[in-house]
Each structure stands twice: as structure tokens, then as C-alpha cells.
Scaffold this motif. Structure first.
Motif, PDB file in Angstrom:
ATOM      1  N   ALA A 230      38.625  35.048  36.426  1.00 18.90           N
ATOM      2  CA  ALA A 230      38.353  34.394  37.946  1.00 18.90           C
ATOM      3  C   ALA A 230      37.290  33.690  38.596  1.00 18.90           C
ATOM      4  CB  ALA A 230      39.419  34.626  38.738  1.00 18.90           C
ATOM      5  N   ILE A 231      37.109  33.028  39.042  1.00 16.26           N
ATOM      6  CA  ILE A 231      35.944  32.762  40.408  1.00 16.26           C
ATOM      7  C   ILE A 231      36.255  33.708  41.449  1.00 16.26           C
ATOM      8  CG2 ILE A 231      35.909  30.447  40.132  1.00 16.26           C
ATOM      9  CD1 ILE A 231      37.155  29.209  42.379  1.00 16.26           C
ATOM     10  N   ALA A 232      35.452  33.134  41.949  1.00 18.65           N
ATOM     11  CA  ALA A 232      35.112  34.330  43.570  1.00 18.65           C
ATOM     12  C   ALA A 232      36.435  33.894  44.314  1.00 18.65           C
ATOM     13  CB  ALA A 232      34.115  34.590  44.082  1.00 18.65           C
ATOM     14  N   LYS A 233      36.256  33.069  44.763  1.00 17.75           N
ATOM     15  CA  LYS A 233      37.701  32.408  45.712  1.00 17.75           C
ATOM     16  C   LYS A 233      38.689  31.539  44.828  1.00 17.75           C
ATOM     17  CE  LYS A 233      35.034  32.459  49.799  1.00 17.75           C
ATOM     18  NZ  LYS A 233      34.534  31.250  51.068  1.00 17.75           N
ATOM     19  N   GLY A 234      39.909  31.835  44.639  1.00 19.74           N
ATOM     20  CA  GLY A 234      40.655  30.819  44.230  1.00 19.74           C
ATOM     21  C   GLY A 234      42.147  31.895  44.300  1.00 19.74           C
ATOM     22  N   GLY A 235      43.038  31.629  43.474  1.00 24.88           N
ATOM     23  CA  GLY A 235      44.560  31.000  43.397  1.00 24.88           C
ATOM     24  C   GLY A 235      44.923  33.130  42.856  1.00 24.88           C
ATOM     25  N   PRO A 254      36.481  42.460  32.394  1.00 27.22           N
ATOM     26  CA  PRO A 254      35.265  42.087  32.813  1.00 27.22           C
ATOM     27  C   PRO A 254      34.335  40.707  32.387  1.00 27.22           C
ATOM     28  CG  PRO A 254      34.586  43.456  31.335  1.00 27.22           C
ATOM     29  CD  PRO A 254      36.240  43.600  31.240  1.00 27.22           C
ATOM     30  N   GLY A 255      33.855  40.209  32.775  1.00 26.11           N
ATOM     31  CA  GLY A 255      32.710  38.922  32.489  1.00 26.11           C
ATOM     32  C   GLY A 255      31.122  39.223  32.812  1.00 26.11           C
ATOM     33  N   ARG A 256      30.628  38.677  31.766  1.00 25.79           N
ATOM     34  CA  ARG A 256      28.955  38.926  32.330  1.00 25.79           C
ATOM     35  C   ARG A 256      28.151  38.650  33.109  1.00 25.79           C
ATOM     36  NH1 ARG A 256      27.331  34.481  28.087  1.00 25.79           N
ATOM     37  NH2 ARG A 256      28.367  33.821  28.533  1.00 25.79           N
ATOM     38  N   THR A 257      27.541  39.314  34.007  1.00 26.27           N
ATOM     39  CA  THR A 257      27.481  39.014  35.012  1.00 26.27           C
ATOM     40  C   THR A 257      26.332  37.770  35.111  1.00 26.27           C
ATOM     41  OG1 THR A 257      24.662  40.712  34.571  1.00 26.27           O
ATOM     42  CG2 THR A 257      26.798  41.445  35.637  1.00 26.27           C
ATOM     43  N   SER A 261      32.552  31.828  36.020  1.00 27.29           N
ATOM     44  CA  SER A 261      34.612  31.922  35.279  1.00 27.29           C
ATOM     45  C   SER A 261      35.231  33.175  35.843  1.00 27.29           C
ATOM     46  CB  SER A 261      34.258  31.478  33.957  1.00 27.29           C
ATOM     47  OG  SER A 261      34.312  30.531  34.134  1.00 27.29           O
ATOM     48  N   SER A 262      33.843  34.923  36.169  1.00 28.84           N
ATOM     49  CA  SER A 262      34.263  36.126  35.688  1.00 28.84           C
ATOM     50  C   SER A 262      34.184  36.788  37.126  1.00 28.84           C
ATOM     51  CB  SER A 262      33.769  36.992  34.614  1.00 28.84           C
ATOM     52  OG  SER A 262      34.429  36.407  33.354  1.00 28.84           O
ATOM     53  N   GLU A 263      33.473  35.627  38.272  1.00 32.97           N
ATOM     54  CA  GLU A 263      32.803  36.615  39.469  1.00 32.97           C
ATOM     55  C   GLU A 263      34.186  37.483  40.189  1.00 32.97           C
ATOM     56  OE1 GLU A 263      31.098  34.045  41.815  1.00 32.97           O
ATOM     57  OE2 GLU A 263      29.168  33.469  40.531  1.00 32.97           O
ATOM     58  N   GLY A 264      35.479  36.864  40.066  1.00 36.62           N
ATOM     59  CA  GLY A 264      35.956  37.738  40.301  1.00 36.62           C
ATOM     60  C   GLY A 264      36.974  38.283  39.946  1.00 36.62           C
ATOM     61  N   CYS A 265      37.044  38.580  38.356  1.00 35.24           N
ATOM     62  CA  CYS A 265      37.379  39.976  37.905  1.00 35.24           C
ATOM     63  C   CYS A 265      35.904  40.672  38.583  1.00 35.24           C
ATOM     64  CB  CYS A 265      36.909  39.458  36.904  1.00 35.24           C
ATOM     65  SG  CYS A 265      38.539  38.194  36.057  1.00 35.24           S
ATOM     66  N   ASN A 266      34.838  40.717  38.355  1.00 34.42           N
ATOM     67  CA  ASN A 266      34.234  41.618  38.587  1.00 34.42           C
ATOM     68  C   ASN A 266      34.108  41.755  39.682  1.00 34.42           C
ATOM     69  OD1 ASN A 266      33.405  40.845  36.219  1.00 34.42           O
ATOM     70  ND2 ASN A 266      31.150  39.723  36.267  1.00 34.42           N
TER      71      ASN A 266
END
Length: 364
Positions: A230-235, A254-257, A261-266
Motif C-alpha cells: 500500500a502507498i502512503a495514501k490510498g484505498g 512489511p516492505g523495505r524502508t 509501494s510499502s509505505e502504507g503497510c509500514n
């Protein structure tokens, strides 16, 4: 209640699902709402002059006939919120749709349902996670729900089909179209091996404001929502927030810092809005699905004397196996506030144990 009146009630201008349910509960049926006088409508709290006037003057019954023609021609199932086969998890949500349109054969009340959501710009990492989820969860008899969008949604649907998992697509438009059109072949396969579900009537376009509404159904149908990428803002983050508001579990990979594409998950993990999962097998563990032993021992446990009638009803339901709080409330007919007290009392007495994922089972 007449099907045409049920549908028509959702087509009246300024009457949303909350007011529609209020009207049915007040008058006793959808038909009675259409025959109510202006004065009778005005007696209902929250129903003002504009809404009462819209009900009196509406042509919703005429428009509902068009819906019925499409429904009969294409074998669409209409699920009213009081029907037994209406999704019981969703029914417990205060803003659940009054009417759902469904085409497919998947059981919307299956014991184990999860939602998978994420970015529309999925990376290979996200698509691999979808495949990993489907492969790992297939033996647990799950149904996977998502939103038919590009990216993680369609990857989750495709991988579910690859591993013979029923998958349900929740649409932000009517069943007379598929959006995006590129997903039509997958949608056709899903109808025979899962289903397509929407609250929107015929001729509803996939307008921007419909997607957040769609997201609440994705969250409400499931025991847990899994955010893959998930991105930082989105559905996907909206869906996660809605799931939390419904007291449903939310998990995220989690995703890499620095990976957009993983900012939202993190972010969800960092702010304790989602549980961290690093392997698909974490889901059965957190949801208590690994407790798949035969419950013969539980059936033989010595129950303390003096259980109240409501406590005994809880025990009787749990004899069939573990159950979540919302399922217990539905099957026992006990309000959740009162049910919470009974569950605590039974846990203190050693009659039942609490499992991850708001799941309870008999001790033994």
C-alpha cells in the motif's frame, strides 16, 4: 416483504441505508413505507420534510421494475439485510447496505473469510505475496474477498482461482458492467467459482465516490483484512481503517524502508494499526485456525453447575467448534455488550479460552 419494494426503498433520493433500515423497523415492512402518510413519516426522528417529501413523490417503484427485469434475466440474487443468507458479518456493521446484489455461488457466510487489499501499482513482491497467501491458506477452507481493481486486488483474485479458493469481488458499480473492462475474463471465472457482489443498482457507473463505499463492504465481509502492498495514501489504508472501526483484525506485510509501494503497510505496522505478518502462515496462527483438533474432549468437559440460560446458550454454540464474537451474538441472540460479560465469566471459570482473532472455544 415484496422484492420490488425492498429495491425501491434504496432508490429514493436522500434515503440512505441507515434511514432505510429505520423506516422498515418503524413501519414493519418496505411496502408500508411507501403507503405511509407525510405526517407519519415526519414523526420518525431524523426524517425531515425533504426526505419525507421525496418518499411521497418518488418514482422508485417504477425504477425498481427495471432492476427486477435485469435481476431475473441474469439470475442475480438480491440479499435483503433481514435475509438469512445476507452476510452476517456485514449485518453487524452499523452502515451495512440494506440490499446487496450478488451473482455467484460462494457462501458469503463461510466460516473463514479474509479480505486482501493493496496498491493498484503492485510490484512483483506484492504479486508473489498474493500467490504465497493463496497457496498457504488454501488448506484452511477460506474465501478471499477483494475489490477487482488493478494491482493487488486482481492478483489476489487470480491466485485464489489458481488454487481453487472461492473469491468474491466487491464492485463499485452495478452488475451490468465490469470495471476495469480488462478484468472481464477473470470476473466471468469468478462467477462460477466465487462471486461478484455490489450494493449499487443497475446503471451505476464506477464513480470516484463509490470506491470508499465499496471498501466498507470489503472490510465488513471478512474476519480480517490483509494489506499486502500500500502507498502512503490510498484505498487500502481506508479499508484497513474501516476494518478496525468494525473491530476486525488487520494485518500487513512489511516492505523495505523507502519503498513507496510499502509505505502504507509500514505506516500501519509502525502506528499499531495492523499486526505484522512476515509469512502467510502467520494468519492461521493469529486467527486461531491451527486449533483444528477434534473437539470430542471439549464435548466431554465437566461444566460448572449454575450456568445462566444465556451462558448455557454460548456453551451450546461452542460445542460445535470455535466461534467469533459476532457469530456467537448472531447464533445466541445475545447483545454483544451482554455477551462480553458472559464470555469473561466463562473464561474465569475455565469453561472456555480466548484465541487470537477474537475467537473463543471450549476448554478441554
Amino acid at each position: 416483504m415484496s422484492l420490488i419494494h425492498k429495491i425501491a426503498l434504496t432508490l429514493i433520493d436522500s434515503v440512505g441505508h441507515v434511514h432505510a433500515k429505520q423506516l422498515v423497523e418503524h413501519f414493519g415492512s418496505a411496502e408500508a413505507v411507501f403507503s405511509a402518510s407525510f405526517g407519519a413519516l415526519m414523526e420518525i426522528p431524523g426524517i425531515g420534510k425533504v426526505t419525507a417529501g421525496n418518499i411521497i413523490k418518488t418514482d422508485a417503484l417504477r425504477r425498481a421494475e427495471e432492476q427486477l427485469h435485469f435481476i431475473e434475466k441474469h439470475q442475480v440474487k438480491v440479499l435483503f439485510y433481514t435475509d438469512d443468507d445476507y452476510p452476517h458479518r456485514l449485518r453487524h456493521c452499523y452502515d451495512a447496505p440494506m440490499v446487496l446484489y450478488y451473482k455467484g455461488g460462494a457462501d458469503l457466510n463461510r466460516q473463514r473469510i479474509i479480505s486482501v487489499v493493496g496498491t493498484r501499482r503492485a510490484t512483483e513482491y506484492g504479486r508473489q505475496l498474493c500467490r504465497h497467501l493463496a497457496e498457504t491458506l488454501q488448506p484452511y477452507g477460506v474465501t478471499i474477498v477483494s475489490g477487482m481493481a488493478y494491482g493487488i486486488d486482481i492478483a489476489a483474485h487470480k491466485e485464489s482461482l489458481n488454487f481453487n479458493i472461492p473469491t468474491v469481488g466487491v464492485l463499485a458499480h452495478g452488475l451490468d458492467r465490469i470495471y476495469p473492462p480488462a478484468h472481464l475474463p477473470v470476473a466471468r471465472q469468478m462467477v462460477s467459482e466465487g462471486g461478484l457482489l455490489t450494493e449499487f443498482p443497475l446503471n451505476t457507473a464506477p464513480d470516484k465516490e463509490n470506491f470508499p463505499k465499496r471498501n466498507r463492504i470489503i472490510a465488513g465481509l471478512a474476519d480480517a483484512t490483509i494489506v499486502v502492498e500500500a502507498i502512503a495514501k490510498g484505498g487500502a489504508l481506508i479499508t484497513a481503517d474501516i476494518a478496525s472501526s468494525y473491530s476486525r483484525d488487520v494485518f500487513a506485510f512489511p516492505g523495505r524502508t523507502g519503498d513507496k509501494s510499502s509505505e502504507g503497510c509500514n505506516f500501519l505496522i509502525k502506528t499499531n494499526r495492523a499486526g505484522l505478518i512476515t509469512h502467510a502462515q502467520d494468519i492461521p496462527y493469529y486467527m486461531g485456525w491451527e486449533k483444528e483438533q477434534v473437539h470430542a474432549a471439549a464435548l466431554q468437559i465437566q461444566l460448572p453447575v449454575g450456568l445462566s440460560d444465556e451462558e448455557q446458550r454460548v456453551v451450546d454454540v461452542l460445542r460445535a467448534g470455535p466461534a467469533r464474537v459476532d457469530e456467537l451474538a448472531l447464533r445466541t441472540g445475545i447483545q454483544q455488550s451482554q455477551l462480553a460479560m458472559h464470555l469473561l465469566n466463562l473464561e474465569i471459570q475455565g469453561v472456555l479460552i480466548a484465541l487470537p482473532g477474537s475467537l473463543y472455544q471450549l476448554a478441554g
